[in-house]
Design an enzyme around this catalytic site. Structure first.
Site, PDB file in Angstrom:
ATOM      1  N   ARG A  53       0.888  -1.175   0.000  1.00 51.02           N
ATOM      2  CA  ARG A  53       0.000   0.000   0.000  1.00 51.02           C
ATOM      3  C   ARG A  53       0.915   1.211   0.000  1.00 51.02           C
ATOM      4  O   ARG A  53       1.830   1.314   0.812  1.00 51.02           O
ATOM      5  CB  ARG A  53      -0.868  -0.026   1.255  1.00 51.02           C
ATOM      6  CG  ARG A  53      -1.721   1.203   1.489  1.00 51.02           C
ATOM      7  CD  ARG A  53      -2.923   1.186   0.554  1.00 51.02           C
ATOM      8  NE  ARG A  53      -4.058   1.938   1.012  1.00 51.02           N
ATOM      9  CZ  ARG A  53      -4.116   3.246   1.151  1.00 51.02           C
ATOM     10  NH1 ARG A  53      -3.072   3.985   0.904  1.00 51.02           N
ATOM     11  NH2 ARG A  53      -5.212   3.835   1.540  1.00 51.02           N
ATOM     12  N   GLU A  61     -11.527   4.361  -4.678  1.00 51.79           N
ATOM     13  CA  GLU A  61     -11.801   2.932  -4.774  1.00 51.79           C
ATOM     14  C   GLU A  61     -12.149   2.578  -6.218  1.00 51.79           C
ATOM     15  O   GLU A  61     -12.550   3.433  -7.001  1.00 51.79           O
ATOM     16  CB  GLU A  61     -12.962   2.559  -3.844  1.00 51.79           C
ATOM     17  CG  GLU A  61     -12.675   2.816  -2.377  1.00 51.79           C
ATOM     18  CD  GLU A  61     -11.523   1.995  -1.843  1.00 51.79           C
ATOM     19  OE1 GLU A  61     -11.396   0.806  -2.203  1.00 51.79           O
ATOM     20  OE2 GLU A  61     -10.721   2.550  -1.057  1.00 51.79           O
ATOM     21  N   ARG A  95      -0.702  -5.448   4.870  1.00 57.39           N
ATOM     22  CA  ARG A  95       0.009  -4.949   3.698  1.00 57.39           C
ATOM     23  C   ARG A  95       1.216  -4.132   4.136  1.00 57.39           C
ATOM     24  O   ARG A  95       1.167  -3.422   5.140  1.00 57.39           O
ATOM     25  CB  ARG A  95      -0.904  -4.059   2.845  1.00 57.39           C
ATOM     26  CG  ARG A  95      -2.107  -4.755   2.288  1.00 57.39           C
ATOM     27  CD  ARG A  95      -3.010  -3.815   1.546  1.00 57.39           C
ATOM     28  NE  ARG A  95      -3.556  -2.807   2.457  1.00 57.39           N
ATOM     29  CZ  ARG A  95      -4.509  -1.943   2.136  1.00 57.39           C
ATOM     30  NH1 ARG A  95      -5.015  -1.937   0.916  1.00 57.39           N
ATOM     31  NH2 ARG A  95      -4.963  -1.078   3.010  1.00 57.39           N
TER      32      ARG A  95
END
Length: 162
Positions: A53, A61, A95
């Site tokens: 990320r 999104e 992540r």
């Protein structure tokens, strides 16, 4: 006017490593094939796929206005190239959070903000004023998502605010 996308970056190399981008997931997340630093000769360290990320930004999104464009931009910008990873931590989903620099010495988070494809994510990077400044340039020039009359921040979109 500051031309942020022309800036090159020189982060502290301590803990950094090279990786190859394997797959872009959305406008701020992708997978890399990497062999993170570890004791022993490089041949002993197995490569693994890591989900990354990008530090300091939040892109729309995939199902949000601007999301497909941000994903397309990141895919075209990074492709399957080698990058330098500067780990910053991990998020609640496991992540890796990292600053990523391309082989052209460009910070990917800065590029996404500068081109209007992401917001400066103050919740996780309040001190990243370089990203803030890049977003301000994009807003002023009405680039990408800033060309919309009232773009909705991804963190609000995820809460169902439309």
């Amino acid at each position: 006017m500051v031309l942020l996308s022309q800036q090159t970056v020189n982060y502290n190399p301590s803990g950094s490593y090279s990786a190859r981008v394997e797959r872009v997931i959305d406008g701020d997340t992708f997978e890399i094939a990497a062999a993170p630093p570890a004791p022993g000769p490089p041949s002993v360290v197995a490569q693994q796929l890591l989900k990354v990320r990008l530090f300091g930004i939040d892109a729309p999104e995939r199902n949000q206005p601007g999301g497909p464009q941000a994903t397309k931009f990141l895919t075209q910008w990074m492709g399957k190239q080698n990058v330098t990873v500067y780990p910053m931590g991990t998020d609640m989903y496991g992540r890796l959070i990292a600053r990523i620099v391309t082989d052209r010495s460009k910070d990917v988070s800065l590029e996404l903000a500068f081109t209007g494809n992401a917001w400066w994510y103050t919740a996780t990077a309040p001190g990243a004023t370089d990203i803030r400044d890049a977003e301000l340039v994009a807003r002023g020039e009405k680039k990408a998502l800033w060309s919309a009359s009232a773009p909705i921040e991804p963190w609000r979109w995820r809460q169902g605010i439309r």
